[in-house]
Design an enzyme around this catalytic site. Structure first.
Site, short mmCIF file in Angstrom:
data_model
loop_
_atom_site.label_atom_id
_atom_site.label_comp_id
_atom_site.label_asym_id
_atom_site.label_seq_id
_atom_site.Cartn_x
_atom_site.Cartn_y
_atom_site.Cartn_z
N GLY A 168 15.79 26.02 33.59
CA GLY A 168 17.28 26.24 33.21
C GLY A 168 17.74 25.20 32.34
N GLY A 221 21.04 24.29 31.30
CA GLY A 221 22.20 24.24 31.06
C GLY A 221 22.54 22.89 31.19
N PHE A 222 23.70 22.36 31.45
CA PHE A 222 24.00 21.01 31.45
C PHE A 222 23.14 19.86 32.03
CE2 PHE A 222 28.27 22.83 30.65
CZ PHE A 222 28.79 22.27 29.38
N GLU A 255 43.15 29.27 33.58
CA GLU A 255 43.29 29.40 32.18
C GLU A 255 43.12 30.83 31.55
OE1 GLU A 255 40.48 25.10 32.21
OE2 GLU A 255 39.67 27.10 32.18
N ASP A 309 24.84 23.57 39.77
CA ASP A 309 25.22 24.65 40.57
C ASP A 309 24.35 24.90 41.76
OD1 ASP A 309 27.67 24.51 39.41
OD2 ASP A 309 27.33 26.20 38.05
N ALA A 337 30.53 20.60 34.74
CA ALA A 337 29.52 19.93 34.04
C ALA A 337 29.16 18.74 34.21
CB ALA A 337 29.80 20.25 32.58
#
Length: 432
Positions: free
Chosen positions: A16, A18-19, A176, A305, A321
């Site tokens: 992964g 991601g962040f 949002e 996550d 994040a």
């Protein structure tokens, strides 16, 4: 005398990019390790701005970067485009979708999460969630095609359904999306169409709980509610959705005809807990030790996550994040300490840096704990914070210019319909 082979460097496998995963890799620069990154996509995604791709504010290339390009100068890193399907903890190997395996000395699972439908996975074709670039471009297409079809529709009821957009879930993503779609319909699009008035669009935000932005303080939640209603968003609270279909939704016993439904109500972790036969919470996140390792497997870390761990205040560490980045740094520091023969003294301690959410293009709310901000000032701080965390000067400048254009000219330049022709109705999606 035969030469003595140098021992192979400690092999860290990160699943992964991601962040959390990428932060761990960056923090391991210069360490005596070789690293393999496994990801099923070739890009790192800045998820906090994904909704802006879905609502035609930003282009995909402005919030995503090729993993290989980001790490091109790190010769100790190998990047594999593949999907992990399991972990053999005995053999210390990650199984891949082509049947091959990748051995590890230390494993970091940062496999993220997908949207969860609370037992109603059959709703997904009608109410897509927002976690990937593919999700964002699918939602963007459905939104824009709905307006195009409404322009040609002569039946008033059918036209009304095409101009009704439902967002399920009033967390930051739902708020949002609702605010931006309302502004798109009321400010950006009216001059583009001849047969419809896009200002008659209905944007309905449905929340099963009593408040929007429930993770924020009550006063900021109330402010967000008033701001949404001022934008023309209809907010329905305390009414969980009981049905999603091609015809619309049912909530609180009421049926609402809508061609476009977007799911922002919940997430489900990757199946990492199943791979490891580890205990998990209700969202499928692995219940990790205080040092973010899997119980009984100190060589396996789970972050982002995918991990369930409490913050110092006893509340679960949020799936955002900053939390993932903090965990990635902690894991890298722990690996370095182990290789140096030291023990990481302190358990992971999450430091909450604040909660942010934007409501349209000029309003936002920020909760720093003791300090709370709302309105235009909060929006500018929100924007600066997001630009700061983007990767590369070019992307920061591009996003800043896009936002400046939207702010001053009320125009969104990424209104491209992709993934098929406009003749494919948004209310008859193919199963994914």
């Amino acid at each position: 005398m035969a030469p003595v082979e140098a021992p192979s460097p400690h092999h860290v496998v990160v699943v992964g990019a991601g962040f959390g995963g990428l932060e761990a890799v960056h923090r391991l620069a210069g360490a005596p390790v070789r690293i393999t990154i496994i990801d099923r996509r070739n890009h790192h995604l800045f998820q906090p701005l994904l909704y802006q791709v879905a609502t035609a504010s930003l282009a995909t290339s402005e919030i995503a970067w090729p993993i290989r390009h980001l790490l091109r100068r790190r010769r100790e890193i190998t990047t594999l485009l593949a999907s992990a399907t399991g972990v053999d903890t005995q053999a210390r190997a990650v199984r891949l979708d082509d049947g091959s395996t990748v051995a590890y000395d230390t494993l970091v699972l940062a496999t993220g999460a997908r949207h969860a439908y609370f037992g109603h996975d059959d709703w997904e074709p009608f109410a897509p969630g927002l976690k990937t670039l593919e999700d964002a471009t699918t939602i963007r297409r459905r939104i824009l095609v709905a307006f195009e079809k409404a322009e040609r529709e002569t039946d008033p009821a059918r036209r009304a359904a095409l101009l009704t957009f439902v967002i399920i879930g009033a967390g930051p993503t739902g708020v949002e999306l609702a605010g931006t779609i309302a502004e798109l319909a009321r400010v950006t699009l009216p001059e583009d169409f001849r047969n419809i008035d896009t200002r008659e669009t209905r944007v309905v935000l449905i929340e099963g709980g009593p408040r929007v932005l429930a993770a924020f303080s009550e006063d900021l939640s109330d402010y967000a509610l008033r701001a949404l209603e001022k934008l023309g968003v209809e907010v329905e609270r305390g009414s969980p959705v009981t049905e999603c279909s091609a015809d619309g939704v049912v909530y609180g016993g009421k049926r609402l005809a809508a061609a476009t439904i977007i799911w922002a109500a919940g997430v489900q972790a990757s199946p990492a807990a199943e791979w490891l036969a580890a205990a998990a919470d209700r969202a499928g996140r692995v219940k990790v030790e205080p040092d973010l390792t899997v119980p009984g497997h100190p060589e396996i870390f789970v972050i982002g996550d995918t991990a369930a761990i409490d913050a110092p205040d006893g509340k679960p560490v949020p799936g955002i994040a900053p939390a993932a980045k903090q965990q990635g740094r902690y894991v890298a520091d722990t690996i370095r300490a182990r290789l140096a023969g030291r023990v990481q003294a302190a358990p992971f301690r999450y430091r909450h840096q604040g909660s942010l959410a934007t409501i349209g293009k000029r309003l936002a709310v920020i909760d720093f704990g003791r300090v709370k901000l709302r309105g235009a000032l909060a929006w500018w701080i929100w924007g600066l914070a997001h630009i700061y965390f983007l990767i590369g000067v070019r992307n920061r400048l591009s996003v800043a210019l896009s936002w400046l254009w939207i702010h001053t000219r009320d125009q969104r330049s990424s209104r491209l319909i992709t993934q098929g022709s406009a003749s494919a109705a948004p209310d008859r999606p193919a199963a994914r």
